[in-house]
Design a protein around this motif. Structure first.
Motif, PDB file in Angstrom:
ATOM      1  N   GLY A   1      49.440  39.241  16.979  1.00  0.00           N
ATOM      2  CA  GLY A   1      49.969  39.929  15.813  1.00  0.00           C
ATOM      3  C   GLY A   1      49.000  40.987  15.323  1.00  0.00           C
ATOM      4  O   GLY A   1      47.816  40.694  15.094  1.00  0.00           O
ATOM      5  N   TYR A   2      49.477  42.208  15.141  1.00  0.00           N
ATOM      6  CA  TYR A   2      48.590  43.334  14.852  1.00  0.00           C
ATOM      7  C   TYR A   2      47.766  43.122  13.582  1.00  0.00           C
ATOM      8  O   TYR A   2      46.585  43.451  13.530  1.00  0.00           O
ATOM      9  CB  TYR A   2      49.413  44.628  14.731  1.00  0.00           C
ATOM     10  CG  TYR A   2      48.559  45.878  14.742  1.00  0.00           C
ATOM     11  CD1 TYR A   2      48.135  46.427  15.952  1.00  0.00           C
ATOM     12  CD2 TYR A   2      48.167  46.490  13.560  1.00  0.00           C
ATOM     13  CE1 TYR A   2      47.345  47.566  15.984  1.00  0.00           C
ATOM     14  CE2 TYR A   2      47.373  47.627  13.580  1.00  0.00           C
ATOM     15  CZ  TYR A   2      46.964  48.161  14.791  1.00  0.00           C
ATOM     16  OH  TYR A   2      46.163  49.279  14.814  1.00  0.00           O
ATOM     17  N   ASP A   3      48.389  42.542  12.542  1.00  0.00           N
ATOM     18  CA  ASP A   3      47.696  42.322  11.277  1.00  0.00           C
ATOM     19  C   ASP A   3      47.368  40.867  10.999  1.00  0.00           C
ATOM     20  O   ASP A   3      46.476  40.574  10.213  1.00  0.00           O
ATOM     21  CB  ASP A   3      48.522  42.885  10.108  1.00  0.00           C
ATOM     22  CG  ASP A   3      48.520  44.407  10.082  1.00  0.00           C
ATOM     23  OD1 ASP A   3      47.425  44.989  10.036  1.00  0.00           O
ATOM     24  OD2 ASP A   3      49.607  45.012  10.126  1.00  0.00           O
ATOM     25  N   ASN A   4      48.090  39.926  11.632  1.00  0.00           N
ATOM     26  CA  ASN A   4      47.818  38.506  11.349  1.00  0.00           C
ATOM     27  C   ASN A   4      46.937  37.836  12.404  1.00  0.00           C
ATOM     28  O   ASN A   4      46.471  36.718  12.201  1.00  0.00           O
ATOM     29  CB  ASN A   4      49.126  37.722  11.175  1.00  0.00           C
ATOM     30  CG  ASN A   4      50.000  37.729  12.427  1.00  0.00           C
ATOM     31  OD1 ASN A   4      49.536  37.489  13.535  1.00  0.00           O
ATOM     32  ND2 ASN A   4      51.292  37.985  12.247  1.00  0.00           N
ATOM     33  N   ASN A   5      46.722  38.511  13.537  1.00  0.00           N
ATOM     34  CA  ASN A   5      45.830  38.027  14.597  1.00  0.00           C
ATOM     35  C   ASN A   5      46.213  36.651  15.147  1.00  0.00           C
ATOM     36  O   ASN A   5      45.361  35.917  15.638  1.00  0.00           O
ATOM     37  CB  ASN A   5      44.381  38.003  14.112  1.00  0.00           C
ATOM     38  CG  ASN A   5      43.770  39.396  14.029  1.00  0.00           C
ATOM     39  OD1 ASN A   5      44.474  40.371  13.810  1.00  0.00           O
ATOM     40  ND2 ASN A   5      42.471  39.494  14.199  1.00  0.00           N
ATOM     41  N   THR A   6      47.488  36.293  15.067  1.00  0.00           N
ATOM     42  CA  THR A   6      47.962  35.104  15.776  1.00  0.00           C
ATOM     43  C   THR A   6      47.983  35.414  17.265  1.00  0.00           C
ATOM     44  O   THR A   6      48.577  36.406  17.693  1.00  0.00           O
ATOM     45  CB  THR A   6      49.365  34.702  15.306  1.00  0.00           C
ATOM     46  OG1 THR A   6      49.338  34.444  13.905  1.00  0.00           O
ATOM     47  CG2 THR A   6      49.848  33.454  16.029  1.00  0.00           C
ATOM     48  N   ILE A   7      47.327  34.582  18.064  1.00  0.00           N
ATOM     49  CA  ILE A   7      47.166  34.832  19.493  1.00  0.00           C
ATOM     50  C   ILE A   7      48.129  33.951  20.289  1.00  0.00           C
ATOM     51  O   ILE A   7      48.207  32.741  20.054  1.00  0.00           O
ATOM     52  CB  ILE A   7      45.732  34.521  19.946  1.00  0.00           C
ATOM     53  CG1 ILE A   7      44.705  35.269  19.088  1.00  0.00           C
ATOM     54  CG2 ILE A   7      45.544  34.868  21.420  1.00  0.00           C
ATOM     55  CD1 ILE A   7      43.281  34.770  19.286  1.00  0.00           C
ATOM     56  N   TYR A   8      48.835  34.553  21.238  1.00  0.00           N
ATOM     57  CA  TYR A   8      49.695  33.821  22.164  1.00  0.00           C
ATOM     58  C   TYR A   8      49.215  34.092  23.590  1.00  0.00           C
ATOM     59  O   TYR A   8      48.996  35.250  23.968  1.00  0.00           O
ATOM     60  CB  TYR A   8      51.148  34.277  22.056  1.00  0.00           C
ATOM     61  CG  TYR A   8      51.773  34.054  20.698  1.00  0.00           C
ATOM     62  CD1 TYR A   8      52.501  32.894  20.421  1.00  0.00           C
ATOM     63  CD2 TYR A   8      51.652  35.018  19.692  1.00  0.00           C
ATOM     64  CE1 TYR A   8      53.083  32.695  19.177  1.00  0.00           C
ATOM     65  CE2 TYR A   8      52.237  34.824  18.449  1.00  0.00           C
ATOM     66  CZ  TYR A   8      52.942  33.662  18.197  1.00  0.00           C
ATOM     67  OH  TYR A   8      53.520  33.473  16.951  1.00  0.00           O
ATOM     68  N   VAL A   9      49.045  33.045  24.374  1.00  0.00           N
ATOM     69  CA  VAL A   9      48.712  33.201  25.792  1.00  0.00           C
ATOM     70  C   VAL A   9      49.681  32.358  26.608  1.00  0.00           C
ATOM     71  O   VAL A   9      50.057  31.265  26.213  1.00  0.00           O
ATOM     72  CB  VAL A   9      47.258  32.789  26.113  1.00  0.00           C
ATOM     73  CG1 VAL A   9      46.269  33.682  25.388  1.00  0.00           C
ATOM     74  CG2 VAL A   9      46.997  31.325  25.787  1.00  0.00           C
ATOM     75  N   PHE A  10      50.060  32.896  27.750  1.00  0.00           N
ATOM     76  CA  PHE A  10      50.865  32.130  28.701  1.00  0.00           C
ATOM     77  C   PHE A  10      49.977  31.832  29.900  1.00  0.00           C
ATOM     78  O   PHE A  10      49.540  32.745  30.610  1.00  0.00           O
ATOM     79  CB  PHE A  10      52.105  32.904  29.138  1.00  0.00           C
ATOM     80  CG  PHE A  10      53.055  32.080  29.956  1.00  0.00           C
ATOM     81  CD1 PHE A  10      54.010  31.298  29.341  1.00  0.00           C
ATOM     82  CD2 PHE A  10      52.968  32.067  31.342  1.00  0.00           C
ATOM     83  CE1 PHE A  10      54.884  30.520  30.098  1.00  0.00           C
ATOM     84  CE2 PHE A  10      53.825  31.300  32.101  1.00  0.00           C
ATOM     85  CZ  PHE A  10      54.784  30.521  31.475  1.00  0.00           C
ATOM     86  N   ASN A  11      49.698  30.558  30.110  1.00  0.00           N
ATOM     87  CA  ASN A  11      48.781  30.146  31.171  1.00  0.00           C
ATOM     88  C   ASN A  11      49.548  29.825  32.441  1.00  0.00           C
ATOM     89  O   ASN A  11      50.328  28.877  32.485  1.00  0.00           O
ATOM     90  CB  ASN A  11      47.962  28.932  30.714  1.00  0.00           C
ATOM     91  CG  ASN A  11      46.903  28.551  31.731  1.00  0.00           C
ATOM     92  OD1 ASN A  11      46.526  29.370  32.573  1.00  0.00           O
ATOM     93  ND2 ASN A  11      46.416  27.331  31.646  1.00  0.00           N
TER      94      ASN A  11
ATOM     95  N   SER B   1      52.896  41.211  11.219  1.00  0.00           N
ATOM     96  CA  SER B   1      52.399  40.577   9.995  1.00  0.00           C
ATOM     97  C   SER B   1      52.947  39.173   9.750  1.00  0.00           C
ATOM     98  O   SER B   1      52.269  38.345   9.145  1.00  0.00           O
ATOM     99  CB  SER B   1      52.733  41.452   8.775  1.00  0.00           C
ATOM    100  OG  SER B   1      54.144  41.563   8.605  1.00  0.00           O
ATOM    101  N   LYS B   2      54.155  38.881  10.216  1.00  0.00           N
ATOM    102  CA  LYS B   2      54.790  37.592   9.933  1.00  0.00           C
ATOM    103  C   LYS B   2      54.417  36.563  10.993  1.00  0.00           C
ATOM    104  O   LYS B   2      54.812  36.672  12.154  1.00  0.00           O
ATOM    105  CB  LYS B   2      56.312  37.756   9.855  1.00  0.00           C
ATOM    106  CG  LYS B   2      56.755  38.678   8.724  1.00  0.00           C
ATOM    107  CD  LYS B   2      58.263  38.884   8.731  1.00  0.00           C
ATOM    108  CE  LYS B   2      58.681  39.840   7.620  1.00  0.00           C
ATOM    109  NZ  LYS B   2      60.139  40.117   7.646  1.00  0.00           N
TER     110      LYS B   2
END
Length: 307
Positions: A132-142, A184-185
């Motif tokens: 997320g550009y402003d919330n920095n929630t990170i998602y990775v697909f392993n 942001s969300k």
């Protein structure tokens, strides 16, 4: 760019590396006669109006009318995600580097001049990464399960210190083009696929169909919706704007040169949503500042357009 099939399948490292060459200070220098290849990511890092292109051989930057190239730290940046305070990435170190391979999950707040190793250093390489550009929630697909991270989709809200695996319930396609996180969300995530776009509002645990029966080659989210690229049965390329609430979709005019050249990456200027930059399968790069009314060619088949 091929749409990659899904392959389901913590080591925490708190090392901060100042990635500066002892003989040459890291900077972006004017491009002379260079050709880019293997584009792995595109984005407006550090909240600026210039964008970065992550490639197999380091970073390029376009600012207003000129191209620049990083003079060192020419790593193979993959799974690239630009954010307000820098960028996140993965990939492999440049030849001759003393960094471990693969890089794991890294973050830079200095456009590559510094690098923080967040997780899985020397262990994993993420081709699918969204933040997320402003919330920095990170998602990775392993795609390569290890003892420290199962296969599948995971997210982190604390800079990679802890991870939660999610089930992808309702995602029924057999392919993924990319993941995109809401700027942001927290919890809002979309997946582009050969069957359309799937939307999750709970970090990827459950999905519903947002766009139906379209071959989506890339999707990105903005505050009230998003932009996606698609290709039809006769290889005609389209770029479309959509809203999340009403699901209204409208076409964005494209330059005629990319009629049959699929879009493999795109980014929207976070400060001005009329500005869109796209990369095609043949590594041509175009930019519009008026949401498609006019386009400017920035690269042709990887050859950077210089003034």
């Amino acid at each position: 760019m091929k749409i990659i099939k899904i392959l389901f399948g913590l080591l925490l490292v708190s090392i901060f590396l100042v990635a500066c060459n002892s003989e040459q200070k890291y900077s972006f220098e004017n491009v002379k006669n260079e050709k880019i290849d293997h584009v792995h990511g595109l984005g407006y890092a550090n909240g600026g109006n210039e964008f970065l292109v992550a490639t197999h051989n380091g970073l390029y930057q376009f600012d207003k009318k000129s191209w620049k190239v990083a003079n060192s730290q020419k790593h193979d940046y993959m799974g690239f995600a630009a954010v307000r305070d820098g960028f996140y990435s993965s990939g492999h170190p440049e030849e001759g580097s003393n960094l471990k391979n693969p890089l794991g999950l890294i973050k830079s707040t200095g456009k590559g001049a510094n690098m923080e190793q967040l997780a899985f250093y020397g262990e994993l390489d993420f081709h699918y990464l969204a933040v997320g550009y402003d919330n920095n929630t990170i998602y990775v697909f392993n795609e390569t399960p290890t003892d420290n991270l199962e296969g599948g989709l995971h997210y982190s809200t604390d800079e990679g210190k802890t991870w939660t695996k999610v089930a992808l319930n309702g995602f029924n396609s057999s392919s993924i083009s990319n993941f995109a996180a809401h700027p942001s969300k927290e919890g809002i995530l979309v997946i582009g696929s050969k069957d359309g776009i799937y939307l999750s509002k709970d970090y990827g645990e459950n999905f519903s169909e947002l766009i139906f029966n379209e071959m989506v080659t890339y999707v990105t989210l903005i505050e009230n919706g998003g932009i996606y690229s698609t290709i039809d049965d006769i290889q005609q390329v389209y770029l479309k704007l959509f809203t999340l609430e009403s699901k209204e979709v409208k076409d964005i005019k494209l330059p005629k040169e990319i009629k049959n050249d699929p879009i493999i990456n795109l980014a929207v200027n976070p400060n001005e949503h009329q500005e869109i930059t796209i990369v095609t399968n043949n590594l041509s790069i175009y930019q519009t500042k008026d949401q498609g009314d006019s386009w400017y060619s920035l690269a042709v088949h990887g050859n950077l357009v210089l003034e």
